[in-house]
Design an enzyme around this catalytic site. Structure first.
Site, PDB file in Angstrom:
ATOM      1  N   SER A  41       0.803  -1.220   0.000  1.00 34.76           N
ATOM      2  CA  SER A  41       0.000   0.000   0.000  1.00 34.76           C
ATOM      3  C   SER A  41       0.835   1.268   0.000  1.00 34.76           C
ATOM      4  O   SER A  41       0.297   2.356  -0.003  1.00 34.76           O
ATOM      5  CB  SER A  41      -0.954  -0.011   1.197  1.00 34.76           C
ATOM      6  OG  SER A  41      -0.224  -0.116   2.404  1.00 34.76           O
ATOM      7  N   HIS A  42       2.130   1.139   0.024  1.00 33.92           N
ATOM      8  CA  HIS A  42       2.991   2.316   0.042  1.00 33.92           C
ATOM      9  C   HIS A  42       4.025   2.210  -1.075  1.00 33.92           C
ATOM     10  O   HIS A  42       4.790   1.257  -1.138  1.00 33.92           O
ATOM     11  CB  HIS A  42       3.685   2.447   1.399  1.00 33.92           C
ATOM     12  CG  HIS A  42       2.718   2.604   2.517  1.00 33.92           C
ATOM     13  ND1 HIS A  42       2.219   3.824   2.904  1.00 33.92           N
ATOM     14  CD2 HIS A  42       2.094   1.690   3.290  1.00 33.92           C
ATOM     15  CE1 HIS A  42       1.356   3.655   3.884  1.00 33.92           C
ATOM     16  NE2 HIS A  42       1.264   2.375   4.134  1.00 33.92           N
ATOM     17  N   ASP A  59      -7.027  -6.965   6.110  1.00 32.02           N
ATOM     18  CA  ASP A  59      -6.289  -6.911   4.854  1.00 32.02           C
ATOM     19  C   ASP A  59      -4.909  -7.547   4.975  1.00 32.02           C
ATOM     20  O   ASP A  59      -4.580  -8.163   5.998  1.00 32.02           O
ATOM     21  CB  ASP A  59      -6.173  -5.463   4.368  1.00 32.02           C
ATOM     22  CG  ASP A  59      -5.248  -4.626   5.229  1.00 32.02           C
ATOM     23  OD1 ASP A  59      -5.088  -4.948   6.424  1.00 32.02           O
ATOM     24  OD2 ASP A  59      -4.671  -3.645   4.714  1.00 32.02           O
ATOM     25  N   ASP A  62      -1.754  -6.533   5.422  1.00 33.05           N
ATOM     26  CA  ASP A  62      -0.834  -6.229   6.516  1.00 33.05           C
ATOM     27  C   ASP A  62      -1.552  -6.048   7.852  1.00 33.05           C
ATOM     28  O   ASP A  62      -0.942  -5.640   8.838  1.00 33.05           O
ATOM     29  CB  ASP A  62       0.018  -5.005   6.187  1.00 33.05           C
ATOM     30  CG  ASP A  62      -0.787  -3.724   6.059  1.00 33.05           C
ATOM     31  OD1 ASP A  62      -1.960  -3.793   5.685  1.00 33.05           O
ATOM     32  OD2 ASP A  62      -0.222  -2.642   6.320  1.00 33.05           O
ATOM     33  N   ASP A 121      -3.966  -4.051   9.016  1.00 30.85           N
ATOM     34  CA  ASP A 121      -4.348  -2.794   9.648  1.00 30.85           C
ATOM     35  C   ASP A 121      -5.753  -2.325   9.287  1.00 30.85           C
ATOM     36  O   ASP A 121      -6.298  -1.444   9.956  1.00 30.85           O
ATOM     37  CB  ASP A 121      -3.325  -1.691   9.348  1.00 30.85           C
ATOM     38  CG  ASP A 121      -3.185  -1.375   7.864  1.00 30.85           C
ATOM     39  OD1 ASP A 121      -3.808  -2.075   7.039  1.00 30.85           O
ATOM     40  OD2 ASP A 121      -2.436  -0.435   7.535  1.00 30.85           O
ATOM     41  N   ARG A 122      -6.365  -2.883   8.248  1.00 31.63           N
ATOM     42  CA  ARG A 122      -7.718  -2.465   7.878  1.00 31.63           C
ATOM     43  C   ARG A 122      -8.715  -3.592   8.155  1.00 31.63           C
ATOM     44  O   ARG A 122      -8.326  -4.746   8.349  1.00 31.63           O
ATOM     45  CB  ARG A 122      -7.773  -2.028   6.415  1.00 31.63           C
ATOM     46  CG  ARG A 122      -6.984  -0.752   6.176  1.00 31.63           C
ATOM     47  CD  ARG A 122      -7.127  -0.218   4.771  1.00 31.63           C
ATOM     48  NE  ARG A 122      -6.560  -1.122   3.782  1.00 31.63           N
ATOM     49  CZ  ARG A 122      -7.206  -1.595   2.727  1.00 31.63           C
ATOM     50  NH1 ARG A 122      -8.479  -1.270   2.525  1.00 31.63           N
ATOM     51  NH2 ARG A 122      -6.613  -2.387   1.872  1.00 31.63           N
ATOM     52  N   LYS A 166      -3.563   2.155  12.140  1.00 29.71           N
ATOM     53  CA  LYS A 166      -4.888   1.542  12.199  1.00 29.71           C
ATOM     54  C   LYS A 166      -4.713   0.062  12.532  1.00 29.71           C
ATOM     55  O   LYS A 166      -3.639  -0.503  12.329  1.00 29.71           O
ATOM     56  CB  LYS A 166      -5.646   1.754  10.907  1.00 29.71           C
ATOM     57  CG  LYS A 166      -4.873   1.492   9.625  1.00 29.71           C
ATOM     58  CD  LYS A 166      -5.680   1.965   8.424  1.00 29.71           C
ATOM     59  CE  LYS A 166      -4.889   1.845   7.126  1.00 29.71           C
ATOM     60  NZ  LYS A 166      -3.871   2.895   6.965  1.00 29.71           N
TER      61      LYS A 166
END
Length: 435
Positions: free
Chosen positions: A59-60, A241, A243, A245-246, A349
């Protein structure tokens, strides 16, 4: 998060760390640490001694042949590096002419927890391969009433399904929900991290978690599935998700929007030991695109509500405001419409934390309820709407668009917002009708 090439990248990072004078490093078992657990590790290990952490997740800055590999740096507070830091990193990349890496150093065994010493010339790096699920479990045990959660999951009329989507959350789901709370093994799905996420896309939403959505009696747009009528479906569903965090929260034939989820957790914060014993909820925050449901809760509670740009680092600024010489907004709850929810227990998160929040809410509303009288996710949400009103918002995703076209579109949008360019006729007509 365990995706393709993460293990190889970890070995390279360790050898570069050794060559650049780093003396101590922690690595997750199998090279996997969920993002919120990494934040916990940075903040808690050796009394918060780590200067930061390197996280490998798509995501980054997505790279790789399929735009599915990325890297980010979290600073000593456990949160994403602020722009002041990343701007310096970017400036440095423009002047770099070489890099250092230790050659001839053996790879670290990531498959087993243990201690390793890497040596190259006079440089030494002590590497600890650790199972971070115990540290994370100890943290969330301070946040929630675990006995109340055990009572809920033990109810004969309560059934849940949690899908870790073959991502980094899996080991933490098994540890906390399985071992500690006693959820049946069969209810915790896809908990083994996989380099290809089991062939799926680990995004916890209605599109990319079709098996969970169907199991909860829903269609891909979040509406009740007529085919599920009359059938027993689970009372609670959740997904995390890649990693970890969501999160996505579902009830029986009921989809909870991320904006509603944030607001409802904030409205119930006083029930959670984390906030009850921490002086009470001090503030809430949401990203700009997120629906305004939490604003109504903040107004009712008489606490500040902040609207931030997209990016979790902006929430971290609020959490650390006191340390930065500002007001105290800790403990704080924050969230974004892209299925992110968290608080100041870490600086990221946290998908598993969000699941435990919802289970805690259900545990509270079902205290003293007889078997067969279960207060459902739908009941909780509709009661919230009845008290605070209901907020609507919509989201449209545009993926991998041409950069030049995107910039041109934003330039034109800014001009229309400033009144320097006329609105398109369809928009102008719609605006007139709205007015």
């Amino acid at each position: 998060d365990g995706r393709f090439f993460c293990a190889e990248a970890v070995q390279t990072i360790l050898k570069m760390a050794l060559a650049n004078g780093v003396a101590r490093a922690y690595v997750g078992l199998d090279g996997v640490i969920a993002t919120p657990a990494a934040s916990c590790l940075i903040r808690e290990k050796e009394g918060g001694a780590p200067i930061g952490g390197i996280l490998l997740t798509a995501s980054h800055n997505p790279g790789g042949p399929d735009n599915d590999f990325g890297i980010k740096f979290n600073t000593a507070n456990g949160g994403p590096a602020p722009e002041s830091f990343t701007d310096q990193v970017y400036a440095h990349t423009k002047d770099m002419r070489e890099y250092r890496i230790a050659r001839g150093v053996p790879d670290v065994d990531l498959a087993h927890a243990g201690e390793h010493e890497l040596v190259c010339g006079d440089a030494k790096l002590h590497v600890s391969v650790v199972d971070t699920t115990d540290d994370y479990a100890a943290l969330v045990a301070k946040c929630f009433d675990m006995d109340a959660l055990r009572e809920l999951v033990a109810r004969p009329d309560f059934e849940l399904v949690v899908d870790a989507m073959h991502g980094a959350a899996g080991p933490y789901v098994k540890k906390v929900l399985g071992e500690i709370l006693g959820c049946p093994t069969g209810s915790l799905r896809n908990c083994k991290p996989s380099p290809d996420f089991g062939g799926g896309h680990p995004d916890p939403n209605l599109t990319y978690a079709p098996d969970l959505v169907s199991a909860l009696g829903l269609t891909k747009d979040g509406a009740p599935d007529a085919a599920s009528e009359g059938k027993r479906v689970p009372d609670f569903g959740a997904a995390c998700d890649g990693d970890g965090d969501r999160n996505m929260i579902l009830g029986s034939r009921f989809f909870v929007t991320p904006s509603d989820s944030l607001a409802i957790v904030a409205a119930h914060a006083h029930l959670l030991p984390q906030f009850r014993d921490g002086g009470g909820l001090q503030a809430v925050a949401r990203s700009m695109p997120t629906g305004g449901a939490v604003d109504r809760v903040a107004e009712a509670l008489g606490i500040p509500c902040f609207e931030t740009p997209s990016g979790w680092k902006y929430f971290g600024n609020l959490m650390d405001s006191r340390e930065l010489g500002g007001e105290t907004y800790d403990p704080l709850i924050c969230g974004e419409e892209s299925f992110g929810l968290g608080s100041s227990h870490v600086r990221e998160k946290d998908g598993v934390w969000a699941i435990l929040c919802w289970l805690s809410i259900l545990a509270h509303h079902n205290q003293g309820k007889a078997d067969g009288e279960l207060v459902s996710v739908r009941d909780v949400v509709t009661r919230h709407w009845a008290r605070y009103g209901r907020n609507y918002y919509t989201r449209h995703d545009y993926e991998e668009c041409d950069g030049a076209q995107c910039k041109a579109m934003m330039k034109r949008l800014a001009a229309m917002a400033a009144g320097d360019e006329a609105l398109p006729d369809t928009v102008a007509d719609g605006q007139a009708k709205l007015e």
